[in-house]
Enzyme design. Structure first.
Site, PDB file in Angstrom:
ATOM      1  N   GLY A 195     -31.564  74.180  19.381  1.00 39.11           N
ATOM      2  CA  GLY A 195     -31.475  74.328  20.835  1.00 39.11           C
ATOM      3  C   GLY A 195     -30.485  73.334  21.406  1.00 39.11           C
ATOM      4  O   GLY A 195     -29.596  72.836  20.702  1.00 39.11           O
ATOM      5  N   SER A 196     -30.664  73.025  22.667  1.00 38.28           N
ATOM      6  CA  SER A 196     -29.692  72.182  23.360  1.00 38.28           C
ATOM      7  C   SER A 196     -29.879  70.699  23.024  1.00 38.28           C
ATOM      8  O   SER A 196     -30.961  70.274  22.597  1.00 38.28           O
ATOM      9  CB  SER A 196     -29.858  72.370  24.871  1.00 38.28           C
ATOM     10  N   VAL A 199     -32.779  69.057  25.129  1.00 39.14           N
ATOM     11  CA  VAL A 199     -34.147  69.293  24.640  1.00 39.14           C
ATOM     12  C   VAL A 199     -34.328  68.652  23.255  1.00 39.14           C
ATOM     13  O   VAL A 199     -35.421  68.181  22.915  1.00 39.14           O
ATOM     14  CB  VAL A 199     -34.494  70.805  24.645  1.00 39.14           C
ATOM     15  N   GLY A 200     -33.260  68.578  22.485  1.00 36.57           N
ATOM     16  CA  GLY A 200     -33.326  67.893  21.180  1.00 36.57           C
ATOM     17  C   GLY A 200     -33.835  66.458  21.339  1.00 36.57           C
ATOM     18  O   GLY A 200     -34.634  65.965  20.536  1.00 36.57           O
ATOM     19  N   GLU A 217     -30.773  71.007  15.205  1.00 37.97           N
ATOM     20  CA  GLU A 217     -29.546  71.824  15.225  1.00 37.97           C
ATOM     21  C   GLU A 217     -29.189  72.026  16.686  1.00 37.97           C
ATOM     22  O   GLU A 217     -29.793  72.854  17.370  1.00 37.97           O
ATOM     23  CB  GLU A 217     -29.807  73.181  14.534  1.00 37.97           C
ATOM     24  N   CYS A 251     -23.518  78.838  19.246  1.00 38.34           N
ATOM     25  CA  CYS A 251     -23.402  77.378  19.239  1.00 38.34           C
ATOM     26  C   CYS A 251     -22.068  76.897  18.677  1.00 38.34           C
ATOM     27  O   CYS A 251     -21.550  75.876  19.107  1.00 38.34           O
ATOM     28  CB  CYS A 251     -24.552  76.764  18.450  1.00 38.34           C
TER      29      CYS A 251
HETATM   30  P1  NAD Z   1     -33.077  75.093  24.768  1.00 33.79           P
HETATM   31  O1  NAD Z   1     -32.904  73.705  24.267  1.00 33.79           O
HETATM   32  O2  NAD Z   1     -33.172  75.313  26.223  1.00 33.79           O
HETATM   33  O3  NAD Z   1     -34.377  75.781  24.139  1.00 33.79           O
HETATM   34  C1  NAD Z   1     -34.632  75.775  22.750  1.00 33.79           C
HETATM   35  C2  NAD Z   1     -36.135  75.830  22.535  1.00 33.79           C
HETATM   36  O4  NAD Z   1     -36.731  74.663  23.089  1.00 33.79           O
HETATM   37  C3  NAD Z   1     -36.824  77.031  23.172  1.00 33.79           C
HETATM   38  O5  NAD Z   1     -37.751  77.571  22.253  1.00 33.79           O
HETATM   39  C4  NAD Z   1     -37.521  76.445  24.384  1.00 33.79           C
HETATM   40  O6  NAD Z   1     -38.743  77.077  24.682  1.00 33.79           O
HETATM   41  C5  NAD Z   1     -37.794  75.011  23.968  1.00 33.79           C
HETATM   42  N1  NAD Z   1     -37.760  74.086  25.111  1.00 33.79           N
HETATM   43  C6  NAD Z   1     -37.002  74.174  26.217  1.00 33.79           C
HETATM   44  N2  NAD Z   1     -37.223  73.142  27.044  1.00 33.79           N
HETATM   45  C7  NAD Z   1     -38.157  72.371  26.444  1.00 33.79           C
HETATM   46  C8  NAD Z   1     -38.821  71.158  26.798  1.00 33.79           C
HETATM   47  N3  NAD Z   1     -38.555  70.521  27.941  1.00 33.79           N
HETATM   48  N4  NAD Z   1     -39.729  70.659  25.943  1.00 33.79           N
HETATM   49  C9  NAD Z   1     -40.007  71.280  24.794  1.00 33.79           C
HETATM   50  N5  NAD Z   1     -39.409  72.444  24.401  1.00 33.79           N
HETATM   51  C10 NAD Z   1     -38.503  72.982  25.210  1.00 33.79           C
HETATM   52  O7  NAD Z   1     -31.852  75.912  24.127  1.00 33.79           O
HETATM   53  P2  NAD Z   1     -31.477  77.425  24.374  1.00 33.79           P
HETATM   54  O8  NAD Z   1     -30.971  77.554  25.777  1.00 33.79           O
HETATM   55  O9  NAD Z   1     -32.558  78.318  23.914  1.00 33.79           O
HETATM   56  O10 NAD Z   1     -30.257  77.595  23.346  1.00 33.79           O
HETATM   57  C11 NAD Z   1     -28.963  77.203  23.646  1.00 33.79           C
HETATM   58  C12 NAD Z   1     -28.601  75.882  23.005  1.00 33.79           C
HETATM   59  O11 NAD Z   1     -28.912  75.906  21.625  1.00 33.79           O
HETATM   60  C13 NAD Z   1     -27.109  75.597  23.075  1.00 33.79           C
HETATM   61  O12 NAD Z   1     -26.917  74.254  23.380  1.00 33.79           O
HETATM   62  C14 NAD Z   1     -26.612  75.903  21.673  1.00 33.79           C
HETATM   63  O13 NAD Z   1     -25.441  75.236  21.306  1.00 33.79           O
HETATM   64  C15 NAD Z   1     -27.800  75.475  20.856  1.00 33.79           C
HETATM   65  N6  NAD Z   1     -27.807  76.151  19.560  1.00 33.79           N
HETATM   66  C16 NAD Z   1     -27.563  75.414  18.433  1.00 33.79           C
HETATM   67  C17 NAD Z   1     -27.516  76.044  17.200  1.00 33.79           C
HETATM   68  C18 NAD Z   1     -27.248  75.279  15.936  1.00 33.79           C
HETATM   69  O14 NAD Z   1     -27.473  75.833  14.870  1.00 33.79           O
HETATM   70  N7  NAD Z   1     -26.787  74.047  15.998  1.00 33.79           N
HETATM   71  C19 NAD Z   1     -27.740  77.407  17.113  1.00 33.79           C
HETATM   72  C20 NAD Z   1     -27.988  78.118  18.283  1.00 33.79           C
HETATM   73  C21 NAD Z   1     -28.030  77.475  19.505  1.00 33.79           C
END
Ligand code: NAD
Length: 475
Positions: A195-196, A199-200, A217, A251
């Protein structure tokens, strides 16, 4: 409460059940793991149509593209595991130095235990089940948390998992921030988060409470450099595909272009032709084009629209654009030039069908710009000059790099995938995914009776001192 969805009751109870199961899994052979993964692969193939329907309902991705970017990477991961797991899981024998004379050492790959896999929405099937394959290959149990932003796919993932797995082996918990926050309180043995970056950080903070290991990731701004020696037609074709596939919601999509001033105009003309040829119907893209997906939701549509409008207000030049239809989350591909570096579009990850094109006059300029930003997930170089390629690779950092193409590195079965610092921690895919979900446990076996270590025991006589002195100096 939304998060209490498991048949067994609360999340804590589900966790305890999985913990018990994870200990039982240790009695299984590699053959058992492979048998299960193979059957799951067949199950996925038998459900291709359901997967296509669900992902299409969420993202309007073309069905072929769903096969290519959602189903294929998961079945390829499975085939890689079936071909190589015996080899990866084999204890690694380690040579003994002179000081360990008589001992035998090895590294054993043991399962971590109960793992949490949190997935994003952009490849909602692939990024949930891909890590699950590595997790199962390493002998763990898993709780999956698909993205709430792609509800059709999340519901299907939940159904498929219920149809195929026992809940104490693999379970799905659907939900958003509140549910994930509850899940993150549990003392998982590994968390695999995609994810982002923002949030990471939340995930890593929560994991630190239980000292849970993490694979993160994440995202970032992946630069794409083009110099005047590059084959511009190839570059335009490959960038058009890598950037506008999935409407730029990838991503590792090129985030911005850094091109040598002298070839900018020619490249932009070629890129526009290629975008229309790849994604348009009759050579033009519009809202009826079936090959071009949609932005996931209004929130992201508004974010992207805002980034473009702000850049234009700061005197960026619109090189290519068209209709945007908010009700349909439809945005025509956008190419911008003359974008000032302080525009928000050059500060945050774009993650959509908008491509800023910046120009440069010297290699130093390229390197300084990339190094002034957080370390990207991917870096692309289009050039036929080896010295330039080598200099960029050596003097910048990125999670992965690709020369004369883009996004290709993701599906290579024998390469690790992941970011670095702001773009991620840890690696995934193939052997590296297996290792991420394993504890590399060193095991030393001593011989019985006299051992070389006895020579170092107290009392510290002159002979012992002499030996230790030799060790300090020579071994
Ligand atoms: P996100 O970080 O918003 O959400 C990812 C997950 O985290 C979701 O399941 C969501 O429910 C959960 N989440 C969201 N907010 C949270 C919080 N405050 N506390 C706990 N969990 C929470 O990301 P997204 O919008 O779903 O995806 C887009 C991002 O993911 C982009 O930044 C993209 O670059 C990245 N991404 C990375 C890879 C990789 O392999 N490196 C692959 C795909 C996407």
């Amino acid at each position: 409460m939304a998060f209490i969805q498991s048949e067994t009751g609360t999340l804590a109870k589900l966790f305890e059940n999985q913990k018990r199961k994870s200990l039982l899994l240790r009695q299984e052979s590699i053959k058992d793991r492979k048998r299960r993964i193979k059957a799951f692969g067949k199950f996925i193939l038998a459900n291709r149509e359901r997967i296509g329907k669900a992902v299409h309902a969420d993202l309007r991705k073309p069905l072929v593209e769903i096969d290519l970017s959602e189903v294929y990477p998961v079945v390829a991961e499975i085939r890689n595991v079936l071909r190589n797991l015996n080899d990866w899981a084999q204890p690694e024998l380690i040579d003994a130095p002179l000081t360990y004379l008589g001992t035998k050492s090895k590294i054993v790959f043991e399962p971590k235990g109960v793992c949490l896999i949190i997935a994003p929405w952009n490849f909602p099937f692939n990024l949930c089940f891909g890590p699950l394959i590595s997790c199962l290959a390493a002998g763990n149990t898993a709780i999956l948390k698909p993205s709430e932003a792609t509800p059709h796919t999340a519901a299907l993932i939940n159904t498929l998992v219920k149809e195929f797995f026992e809940e104490d082996l693999v379970a799905v918990i659907e939900g958003g921030v509140r549910t994930t926050t509850e899940l993150l309180k549990l003392p998982f043995h590994h968390i695999f988060f995609t994810g982002s970056t923002a949030v990471g950080k939340i995930v890593m903070k929560a994991a630190s409470e239980n000292l849970t290991s993490v694979t993160l990731e994440l995202g970032g701004k992946s630069p794409t450099i083009i110099d005047s020696s590059a084959n511009l037609t190839d570059a335009a074709t490959r960038i058009a595909f890598g950037k506008f596939l999935n409407k730029g919601q990838t991503c590792i999509a090129p985030d911005y272009i850094l091109i040598e001033e002298t070839v900018k105009k020619e490249f932009i003309d070629l890129l526009i032709t290629k975008i229309n040829a790849l994604f348009g119907e009759h050579g033009k893209i519009d809202e009826h084009t079936p090959n071009y997906s949609r932005i996931v939701n209004q929130k992201n549509f508004k974010r992207l629209d805002g980034l473009v409008k702000e850049a234009l207000a700061l005197n960026a030049k619109l090189e290519f654009g068209g209709a945007t239809i908010e009700e349909q989350n439809y945005m025509h591909p956008v190419i911008l030039s003359q974008v000032p570096l302080h525009a928000r579009i050059m500060e945050e990850e774009i993650f959509g069908p908008v491509l800023p094109i910046l120009t440069y006059n010297s290699e130093d300029e390229v390197i300084n710009l990339i190094n002034s930003k957080p370390k990207p997930l991917a870096l692309y170089i289009f050039s036929h000059r080896k010295s330039f390629q080598n200099r960029i690779i050596r003097e910048t950092t990125a999670g992965s790099a690709c020369i004369n193409d883009c996004v290709l590195q993701f599906t290579h079965p024998n390469l690790p995938f992941g970011g670095v610092n702001a773009s991620g921690i840890g690696k995934s895919h193939g052997k590296y995914g297996f290792i991420a979900f394993s504890n590399e446990k060193p095991v030393v076996k001593q011989r019985s009776g006299f051992s070389s270590t006895y020579l170092l025991h107290p009392p510290y006589t002159a002979r012992v001192k002499q030996l230790i002195d030799m060790m300090v100096k020579w071994f």
